[in-house]
Design a protein around this motif. Sequence first.
Motif, PDB file in Angstrom:
ATOM      1  N   ASN A 134       0.820  -1.212   0.000  1.00  0.00           N
ATOM      2  CA  ASN A 134       0.000   0.000   0.000  1.00  0.00           C
ATOM      3  C   ASN A 134       0.852   1.259   0.000  1.00  0.00           C
ATOM      4  OD1 ASN A 134      -2.415  -1.374  -0.092  1.00  0.00           O
ATOM      5  ND2 ASN A 134      -2.770  -1.308   2.115  1.00  0.00           N
ATOM      6  N   ALA A 135       1.993   1.206   0.697  1.00  0.00           N
ATOM      7  CA  ALA A 135       2.896   2.359   0.688  1.00  0.00           C
ATOM      8  C   ALA A 135       3.440   2.593  -0.717  1.00  0.00           C
ATOM      9  CB  ALA A 135       4.038   2.129   1.679  1.00  0.00           C
ATOM     10  N   GLY A 187      -9.247 -13.008   3.216  1.00  0.00           N
ATOM     11  CA  GLY A 187      -9.589 -11.676   3.693  1.00  0.00           C
ATOM     12  C   GLY A 187      -8.815 -10.539   3.069  1.00  0.00           C
ATOM     13  N   VAL A 188      -8.105 -10.795   1.964  1.00  0.00           N
ATOM     14  CA  VAL A 188      -7.329  -9.745   1.293  1.00  0.00           C
ATOM     15  C   VAL A 188      -8.041  -9.359  -0.005  1.00  0.00           C
ATOM     16  CG1 VAL A 188      -5.116  -9.119   0.267  1.00  0.00           C
ATOM     17  CG2 VAL A 188      -5.194 -10.645   2.256  1.00  0.00           C
ATOM     18  N   SER A 189      -8.306  -8.081  -0.171  1.00  0.00           N
ATOM     19  CA  SER A 189      -8.997  -7.612  -1.370  1.00  0.00           C
ATOM     20  C   SER A 189      -8.532  -6.201  -1.711  1.00  0.00           C
ATOM     21  CB  SER A 189     -10.512  -7.617  -1.167  1.00  0.00           C
ATOM     22  OG  SER A 189     -10.876  -6.753  -0.097  1.00  0.00           O
ATOM     23  N   PHE A 190      -8.865  -5.764  -2.915  1.00  0.00           N
ATOM     24  CA  PHE A 190      -8.511  -4.418  -3.353  1.00  0.00           C
ATOM     25  C   PHE A 190      -9.678  -3.463  -3.148  1.00  0.00           C
ATOM     26  CE2 PHE A 190      -5.283  -6.668  -5.903  1.00  0.00           C
ATOM     27  CZ  PHE A 190      -4.192  -5.851  -5.649  1.00  0.00           C
ATOM     28  N   GLY A 194      -7.241   1.032  -5.349  1.00  0.00           N
ATOM     29  CA  GLY A 194      -6.060   0.212  -5.582  1.00  0.00           C
ATOM     30  C   GLY A 194      -5.311  -0.202  -4.340  1.00  0.00           C
ATOM     31  N   GLN A 195      -5.799   0.178  -3.171  1.00  0.00           N
ATOM     32  CA  GLN A 195      -5.156  -0.220  -1.920  1.00  0.00           C
ATOM     33  C   GLN A 195      -5.637  -1.612  -1.496  1.00  0.00           C
ATOM     34  OE1 GLN A 195      -3.186   2.275   0.676  1.00  0.00           O
ATOM     35  NE2 GLN A 195      -2.484   2.223  -1.454  1.00  0.00           N
ATOM     36  N   LEU A 196      -4.761  -2.337  -0.814  1.00  0.00           N
ATOM     37  CA  LEU A 196      -5.135  -3.645  -0.288  1.00  0.00           C
ATOM     38  C   LEU A 196      -5.837  -3.486   1.060  1.00  0.00           C
ATOM     39  CD1 LEU A 196      -2.030  -5.910  -1.062  1.00  0.00           C
ATOM     40  CD2 LEU A 196      -4.327  -6.086  -2.046  1.00  0.00           C
ATOM     41  N   ARG A 197      -6.915  -4.210   1.213  1.00  0.00           N
ATOM     42  CA  ARG A 197      -7.658  -4.221   2.475  1.00  0.00           C
ATOM     43  C   ARG A 197      -7.484  -5.582   3.138  1.00  0.00           C
ATOM     44  NH1 ARG A 197     -13.403  -2.039   0.273  1.00  0.00           N
ATOM     45  NH2 ARG A 197     -13.108  -3.955  -0.938  1.00  0.00           N
TER      46      ARG A 197
END
Length: 279
Positions: A134-135, A187-190, A194-197
């Motif tokens: 994300n950074a 549990g990982v999604s965009f 464009g950031q990962l949640r």
Amino acid sequence: MKIDLAAFRLNALSTLTANDSKGSSNTDFLSALLNARMGNLPDAAGATGAISLLGDTGSQIQSVLSQLEASNAAFLRRYNARVDAIGDEAQVLTRLRERVAELGTASQGLSGLRVDSADTDIKAALQDFIARYNAWDSEFDPYFEDGALLDDVQAGETARFSLRREVGSIFHGAGNGGFDRGLTAMGVSFSSDGQLRFDEASFDGALGSDRAAAVQTLSNVARAFGDAAEMLSADGHLLARRIDNAQRAVDWAADNRDDLNAEFGPGAVAARLRRAGYS
């Protein structure tokens, strides 16, 4: 390369207003840099064309000279802006390439996990990767906005798309010992930007339901992501070639600065006409 823009010198001011952004997306940076040369203008007619353009009176001559001097100044502004933009692009793409390599190395923290690793260690490794991704995305996202420096720059877009694809691919799980939907099942999604949640509850559920599949999914992602990052940052890849072309264009502009100023700098029009015997 000798700069000789006779067509520019001997045509009316209106011809200078041609769209200098034409062809700016070419991967050949030297062509992009030189599109402001007005190479598509009709050839100059020579000395008789100059006489016709200048007319018969001193006031007419001064008027045309003033217009051409103003045109020269406008051309130089556009030219220099293009050189600066190419230089900025080279710097940003160089930094992007370095960050891609760093991110690929960071992803390997996921590959060292084992089935008997503690839940907290597995979760921390994934959260660390998400934070680093994300950074990276936040750092370069502004450059890809409409009209920004890397908008429609294929090399940059390819790097961005490739890394995003590896994170979200279902094939890192399906048929490879992991969850069928890859990280999505953990549990990982965009988000839309464009950031990962990271959904911690979904992650805990996935880890509890099939620990081996969870660890294998993370390992698969780490391997594929690392391979992609290594390829994208390698010498000879599209990204490296784009940077090299940009730098060569900037170097060419620096080497030819004196010729350019002699052709388009203040007083250049009058000086050429004097040398040709028309003043």
